[in-house]
Design a protein around this motif. Structure first.
Motif, PDB file in Angstrom:
ATOM      1  N   UNK A  94      15.764 -17.585 -48.009  1.00 40.61           N
ATOM      2  CA  UNK A  94      16.025 -18.937 -47.531  1.00 40.61           C
ATOM      3  C   UNK A  94      14.948 -19.378 -46.531  1.00 40.61           C
ATOM      4  N   UNK A  95      14.355 -18.415 -45.838  1.00 41.15           N
ATOM      5  CA  UNK A  95      13.312 -18.722 -44.873  1.00 41.15           C
ATOM      6  C   UNK A  95      12.041 -19.277 -45.501  1.00 41.15           C
ATOM      7  N   UNK A  96      11.921 -19.203 -46.834  1.00 40.49           N
ATOM      8  CA  UNK A  96      10.730 -19.708 -47.507  1.00 40.49           C
ATOM      9  C   UNK A  96      10.757 -21.218 -47.720  1.00 40.49           C
TER      10      UNK A  96
ATOM     11  N   UNK B 201      18.923 -10.133 -49.530  1.00 40.65           N
ATOM     12  CA  UNK B 201      17.558 -10.537 -49.894  1.00 40.65           C
ATOM     13  C   UNK B 201      17.498 -12.038 -50.168  1.00 40.65           C
ATOM     14  N   UNK B 202      18.470 -12.558 -50.907  1.00 43.30           N
ATOM     15  CA  UNK B 202      18.485 -13.994 -51.190  1.00 43.30           C
ATOM     16  C   UNK B 202      18.629 -14.800 -49.913  1.00 43.30           C
TER      17      UNK B 202
ATOM     18  N   UNK C 191      20.044  -9.081 -40.749  1.00 38.42           N
ATOM     19  CA  UNK C 191      20.876 -10.170 -41.257  1.00 38.42           C
ATOM     20  C   UNK C 191      20.324 -11.492 -40.724  1.00 38.42           C
ATOM     21  N   UNK C 192      20.206 -12.477 -41.605  1.00 35.48           N
ATOM     22  CA  UNK C 192      19.714 -13.777 -41.170  1.00 35.48           C
ATOM     23  C   UNK C 192      19.122 -14.562 -42.316  1.00 35.48           C
TER      24      UNK C 192
ATOM     25  N   UNK D  29      12.530 -10.905 -35.998  1.00 34.52           N
ATOM     26  CA  UNK D  29      12.129 -10.277 -34.753  1.00 34.52           C
ATOM     27  C   UNK D  29      11.936  -8.777 -34.834  1.00 34.52           C
ATOM     28  N   UNK D  30      11.874  -8.138 -33.695  1.00 33.11           N
ATOM     29  CA  UNK D  30      11.554  -6.715 -33.582  1.00 33.11           C
ATOM     30  C   UNK D  30      12.493  -5.846 -34.411  1.00 33.11           C
TER      31      UNK D  30
END
Length: 204
Positions: free
Chosen positions: A97-99, A92-93, A49-50, A56-57
């Motif tokens: 957001x990290x893009x 997934x959406x 989730x994020x 991370x790991x």
């Protein structure tokens, strides 16, 4: 040309996925058009989730993201639950957001020149609403949305069978799947010839 299908069913493999069954109609047509395709069932991976590209790991998203960035086409497939996309699709959406800060060498979003299409199934209605929500989110991060780039199936009003258990208007869904595949591939090819401009190209 490569296409990635993200199947956002809530079912893990090897459980049968109705969403994947309809997505395979799009895949078959893209393969006929010479596109290399890969299907990833998101539920088979540990997607943290994020909203970052790497949490991370143990996070399974970076591997999927690499496949996405290596593809010119994304087919986003999801069932309909309580009138909207699956929780897996929303996750997934959120990860996409990290893009936002990621750019290519020309200062463009890394998803520029990538084309998205959609597959939605369900025993209830809501497919057009789901497509609208996902298309809006993908446009935000740089995807191009081809015209008439989705297919869907639902059982009609009231409870009933699943996609693989019914013949209700499946012929329409399959024909629309073929048309969507052709439209998506056509736009992807056009972007290879005339790519989206970078920031430097837009300078006054």
């Amino acid at each position: 040309m490569k296409a990635l299908v993200l199947n956002c069913t809530l079912k893990r493999s090897p459980e049968v996925s109705n969403t994947e069954a309809l997505a395979n109609e799009v895949v078959a047509e893209m393969q006929r058009l010479g596109v290399s395709t890969k299907i990833i069932r998101v539920a088979d991976h540990n997607i943290a989730v994020g909203t970052k590209s790497d949490m991370g790991e143990g996070d399974g998203w970076p591997v999927i993201l690499k496949e996405l960035l290596d593809s010119e086409i994304l087919i986003f497939a999801t069932p309909t639950w309580v009138g909207t996309m699956s929780s897996m699709a929303l996750k997934v959406l959120e990860r996409m957001n990290g893009l936002y800060p990621a750019k290519d060498e020309q200062g463009r979003p890394v998803t520029f020149n990538k084309v998205a299409g959609f597959v939605v199934t369900g025993e209830e209605d809501g497919a057009r609403h789901v497509v609208t929500e996902i298309a809006g989110a993908l446009m935000d991060v740089g995807f191009t949305i081809a015209p008439q780039s989705y297919t869907y199936w639902n059982n009609g009003p009231g409870p009933g069978g699943k996609y693989l258990e019914s013949d209700y208007r499946k012929d329409w869904s399959i024909e629309v799947a073929k048309a969507a595949a052709n439209n998506i591939v056509a736009v992807a090819k056009a972007l290879q010839v005339t790519p989206m401009p970078g920031m430097a190209d837009n300078a006054l």
